[in-house]
Motif scaffolding. Structure first.
Motif, PDB file in Angstrom:
ATOM      1  N   LEU A 178       0.832  -1.208   0.000  1.00 36.85           N
ATOM      2  CA  LEU A 178       0.000   0.000   0.000  1.00 36.85           C
ATOM      3  C   LEU A 178       0.865   1.256   0.000  1.00 36.85           C
ATOM      4  O   LEU A 178       0.615   2.198  -0.768  1.00 36.85           O
ATOM      5  CB  LEU A 178      -0.928  -0.013   1.218  1.00 36.85           C
ATOM      6  CG  LEU A 178      -1.703   1.270   1.529  1.00 36.85           C
ATOM      7  CD1 LEU A 178      -2.556   1.706   0.359  1.00 36.85           C
ATOM      8  CD2 LEU A 178      -2.561   1.078   2.774  1.00 36.85           C
TER       9      LEU A 178
ATOM     10  N   HIS B 167       0.957   3.886  -3.031  1.00 38.86           N
ATOM     11  CA  HIS B 167       0.502   5.239  -2.668  1.00 38.86           C
ATOM     12  C   HIS B 167       1.576   6.268  -2.999  1.00 38.86           C
ATOM     13  O   HIS B 167       1.277   7.339  -3.549  1.00 38.86           O
ATOM     14  CB  HIS B 167       0.165   5.286  -1.176  1.00 38.86           C
ATOM     15  CG  HIS B 167      -0.474   6.564  -0.744  1.00 38.86           C
ATOM     16  ND1 HIS B 167       0.268   7.684  -0.386  1.00 38.86           N
ATOM     17  CD2 HIS B 167      -1.775   6.937  -0.635  1.00 38.86           C
ATOM     18  CE1 HIS B 167      -0.549   8.660  -0.052  1.00 38.86           C
ATOM     19  NE2 HIS B 167      -1.797   8.250  -0.199  1.00 38.86           N
TER      20      HIS B 167
ATOM     21  N   GLY C 295      -5.352   6.752   0.641  1.00 33.40           N
ATOM     22  CA  GLY C 295      -5.040   5.389   1.048  1.00 33.40           C
ATOM     23  C   GLY C 295      -6.060   4.910   2.069  1.00 33.40           C
ATOM     24  O   GLY C 295      -6.332   5.596   3.055  1.00 33.40           O
TER      25      GLY C 295
ATOM     26  N   GLY D 187      -5.571   0.865  -1.584  1.00 35.73           N
ATOM     27  CA  GLY D 187      -5.831   0.294  -0.274  1.00 35.73           C
ATOM     28  C   GLY D 187      -5.675  -1.206  -0.233  1.00 35.73           C
ATOM     29  O   GLY D 187      -5.404  -1.857  -1.246  1.00 35.73           O
TER      30      GLY D 187
END
Length: 240
Positions: free
Chosen positions: A109, A113, A126, A153
């Motif tokens: 993640l 991100h 996120g 996510g």
């Protein structure tokens, strides 16, 4: 609500159980905060690295044009896959549509991100179930209100209310973390498949290896292969 019903029907579960997974608990403080203004449409990013894959550039052209292209992507050894997914998400954002990327864990993640933020700034949110209740609900509201176009996510994000979904992706769909451990136990790949089909969005099921479920999507004709030329594979793979 339509997605929750479709997931409940697919897994033989109760609608209320799916809604409980899809909508985080409300938080009054986060709900009263002023909504963030939507960002202007970003420019289309450079995507030369996708030319290493057969039909890679044409797939991104389809994403930008809003066509429901569906692909099973087998990444090259050593590929900077977070950057490639970020480029695809930014391509959808450049067309004014939303993007959703679901990864197995927090390490992935953070990588995706960061890659998306490098292209889109703070137009990226996120989402993860482990966030504090107020922060999770604040981020979820920013997506619901259309203030963030791109969502990255873990499995909790597969139900994120992204506006005008144009691109969805699941990375490493064979990881057991993609399966929600609560009734009716939905899997990120299956939920995104339902979402992409209903929304007419592009979908990528990606990974360094291909699962049996992803192979079935190709074999049935629902999705196409997104693989590199053999010369590219030989050049990228270690010599044994």
């Amino acid at each position: 609500l339509e997605l929750a019903r479709a997931v409940a029907d697919k897994y033989g579960g109760m609608l209320t159980d799916v809604v409980r997974l899809a909508v985080p608990p409300r938080h009054a403080g986060a709900e009263k905060s002023a909504p963030r203004e939507p960002r202007p449409v970003p420019p289309r990013p450079a995507t030369e690295a996708w030319s290493r894959y057969q039909h890679g550039p044409s797939f991104l052209d389809a994403v930008h044009a809003g066509r429901p292209a569906r692909a099973v992507w087998q990444a090259l050894p050593g590929e900077d896959w977070p950057a490639r997914l970020a480029e695809a998400a930014a391509t959808a954002a450049a067309a004014g549509r939303g993007a959703l990327i679901v990864v197995p864990d927090h390490r992935d993640l953070q990588r995706v991100h960061d890659a998306c933020t490098a292209l889109l700034g703070d137009d990226v949110v996120g989402l993860a179930a482990e966030l504090a209740p107020a922060e999770r609900y604040r981020r979820w509201l920013s997506v619901l209100r259309g203030a963030a176009r791109v969502v990255v996510g873990t499995r909790a994000a597969m139900f994120a209310p992204v506006h005008d979904l144009g691109f969805a992706a699941v990375w490493d769909d064979g990881d057991e973390l993609h399966s929600y451990p609560q009734t009716p136990y939905p899997h990120s790949r299956d939920v995104l498949t339902l979402r992409a089909h209903a929304a007419g969005a592009a979908l990528v099921v990606g990974g360094f290896a291909r699962t049996a479920e992803a192979a079935l999507l190709v074999e049935s004709g629902w999705a196409r292969e997104l693989v590199a030329h053999r010369t590219e594979v030989r050049a990228a793979a270690p010599r044994v």
